[in-house]
Write a protein that holds these residues in place. Structure first.
Motif, PDB file in Angstrom:
ATOM      1  N   ALA A 194       2.751 -13.249  43.950  1.00 27.21           N
ATOM      2  CA  ALA A 194       2.202 -14.391  43.555  1.00 27.21           C
ATOM      3  C   ALA A 194       2.272 -14.424  41.815  1.00 27.21           C
ATOM      4  CB  ALA A 194       0.820 -14.800  43.942  1.00 27.21           C
ATOM      5  N   VAL A 199       1.310 -15.579  37.631  1.00 24.57           N
ATOM      6  CA  VAL A 199      -0.007 -15.732  37.108  1.00 24.57           C
ATOM      7  C   VAL A 199      -0.435 -17.180  37.237  1.00 24.57           C
ATOM      8  CG1 VAL A 199      -0.952 -15.717  34.824  1.00 24.57           C
ATOM      9  CG2 VAL A 199       0.463 -13.742  35.607  1.00 24.57           C
ATOM     10  N   LYS A 245      -3.433  -6.836  40.348  1.00 22.18           N
ATOM     11  CA  LYS A 245      -3.072  -8.432  41.331  1.00 22.18           C
ATOM     12  C   LYS A 245      -1.877  -8.701  40.789  1.00 22.18           C
ATOM     13  CE  LYS A 245      -6.954  -7.435  43.083  1.00 22.18           C
ATOM     14  NZ  LYS A 245      -6.857  -6.730  44.394  1.00 22.18           N
ATOM     15  N   PHE A 246      -1.259  -8.379  39.635  1.00 23.73           N
ATOM     16  CA  PHE A 246       0.015  -9.288  39.056  1.00 23.73           C
ATOM     17  C   PHE A 246       0.920  -8.068  38.899  1.00 23.73           C
ATOM     18  CE2 PHE A 246      -3.844 -11.080  36.963  1.00 23.73           C
ATOM     19  CZ  PHE A 246      -3.864 -12.148  37.986  1.00 23.73           C
ATOM     20  N   PHE A 255      -4.522 -10.090  47.894  1.00 20.29           N
ATOM     21  CA  PHE A 255      -3.635 -10.715  46.991  1.00 20.29           C
ATOM     22  C   PHE A 255      -3.745 -12.493  47.209  1.00 20.29           C
ATOM     23  CE2 PHE A 255      -1.651  -6.654  47.187  1.00 20.29           C
ATOM     24  CZ  PHE A 255      -1.835  -6.293  45.823  1.00 20.29           C
ATOM     25  N   LEU A 256      -3.538 -13.243  46.422  1.00 19.98           N
ATOM     26  CA  LEU A 256      -3.527 -14.517  46.471  1.00 19.98           C
ATOM     27  C   LEU A 256      -2.650 -15.088  47.624  1.00 19.98           C
ATOM     28  CD1 LEU A 256      -4.600 -17.293  45.292  1.00 19.98           C
ATOM     29  CD2 LEU A 256      -2.545 -17.284  44.077  1.00 19.98           C
ATOM     30  N   MET A 262      -7.517 -20.740  40.692  1.00 16.30           N
ATOM     31  CA  MET A 262      -8.822 -20.435  40.207  1.00 16.30           C
ATOM     32  C   MET A 262      -9.405 -21.980  39.710  1.00 16.30           C
ATOM     33  SD  MET A 262      -9.743 -17.140  40.763  1.00 16.30           S
ATOM     34  CE  MET A 262      -8.459 -17.086  41.992  1.00 16.30           C
ATOM     35  N   ASN A 311      -6.231  -4.423  36.362  1.00 17.51           N
ATOM     36  CA  ASN A 311      -6.142  -5.335  37.142  1.00 17.51           C
ATOM     37  C   ASN A 311      -4.731  -5.339  37.802  1.00 17.51           C
ATOM     38  OD1 ASN A 311      -5.807  -7.720  38.693  1.00 17.51           O
ATOM     39  ND2 ASN A 311      -6.583  -9.082  37.018  1.00 17.51           N
ATOM     40  N   ASP A 369       0.114 -19.344  39.672  1.00 19.71           N
ATOM     41  CA  ASP A 369      -0.504 -19.577  40.940  1.00 19.71           C
ATOM     42  C   ASP A 369      -1.696 -19.145  40.979  1.00 19.71           C
ATOM     43  OD1 ASP A 369       2.085 -20.298  41.979  1.00 19.71           O
ATOM     44  OD2 ASP A 369       2.647 -18.328  42.751  1.00 19.71           O
ATOM     45  N   TRP A 370      -1.953 -18.032  40.386  1.00 18.89           N
ATOM     46  CA  TRP A 370      -3.508 -17.460  40.165  1.00 18.89           C
ATOM     47  C   TRP A 370      -4.235 -18.295  39.384  1.00 18.89           C
ATOM     48  CZ3 TRP A 370      -5.981 -13.959  42.672  1.00 18.89           C
ATOM     49  CH2 TRP A 370      -5.033 -12.731  43.561  1.00 18.89           C
ATOM     50  N   ASN A 390     -12.025 -11.055  44.630  1.00 21.89           N
ATOM     51  CA  ASN A 390     -10.823 -10.434  45.078  1.00 21.89           C
ATOM     52  C   ASN A 390     -10.855  -9.144  44.927  1.00 21.89           C
ATOM     53  OD1 ASN A 390      -7.801 -10.539  43.170  1.00 21.89           O
ATOM     54  ND2 ASN A 390      -8.035 -10.526  45.107  1.00 21.89           N
ATOM     55  N   TYR A 429     -16.178 -16.105  39.678  1.00 18.98           N
ATOM     56  CA  TYR A 429     -14.724 -15.079  40.217  1.00 18.98           C
ATOM     57  C   TYR A 429     -15.033 -13.709  39.959  1.00 18.98           C
ATOM     58  CZ  TYR A 429     -10.192 -13.580  40.861  1.00 18.98           C
ATOM     59  OH  TYR A 429      -9.258 -12.949  41.018  1.00 18.98           O
TER      60      TYR A 429
END
Length: 155
Positions: free
Chosen positions: A85, A87, A125-126, A78-79, A94, A123, A89-90, A73, A115
């Motif tokens: 997205a 958490v 991403k969230f 992003f997802l 995964m 991080n 969903d992530w 990633n 991963y």
């Protein structure tokens, strides 16, 4: 007469190279398990284990079909290209990647996918995740204890 390390390299004589001792001693049982797994793998599976796909372009089906060893990633992705997205969903994605990597129904060897995430300063991403200054900013703080704590949290 002693010879310098650079001279040893120049002569291509590995007997002159310094001997290194690994930090962790070999575990014979673990080495045998690894050799056993490798011997069961096809060339395609071995190549797949050396591939790291980027999350934007990979699916669980790809992990299974190509025996991918790792999913990255990277920065700015992003997802499913969804900045919002959740958490959960992530976590679901995964889990799907993991299950695909462990699926032996087509005769593959079960090796958990790795991963990887580009999280050099937290991080991001969230939504609501903690971010820290870039490394140059942390260095300017002149506070090694703080940097250590940030490194632990990021890891």
């Amino acid at each position: 007469m002693s010879i310098s390390c650079s001279a040893a390299f120049a002569k291509n004589d590995i007997t002159l190279w310094p001997k290194q001792k690994p930090a962790i001693e070999k575990n014979a049982a673990l080495e045998a398990d690894i050799t056993g797994l490798i011997n069961k793998m096809s060339l395609e599976q071995k190549v797949g284990q050396m591939v790291q796909a980027e999350i934007t372009w990979v699916t669980p089906q790809d992990v299974k079909k190509y025996h991918l060893g790792s999913v990255l990633n990277g920065g700015g992705t992003f997802l499913h290209n969804d900045r919002n997205a959740s958490v959960s969903d992530w976590v679901s994605f995964m889990d799907e990647l993991y299950l695909a990597s462990m699926d032996t129904s087509a005769g593959g060897v079960a090796i958990p996918v790795t991963y990887g995430i580009d999280a050099v300063h937290g991080n991001n991403k969230f939504i609501g995740a903690t971010l820290y200054p870039h490394n140059i900013g942390l260095g300017a703080a002149h506070n090694p204890a703080l940097i250590y704590k940030i490194g632990e949290a990021t890891a």
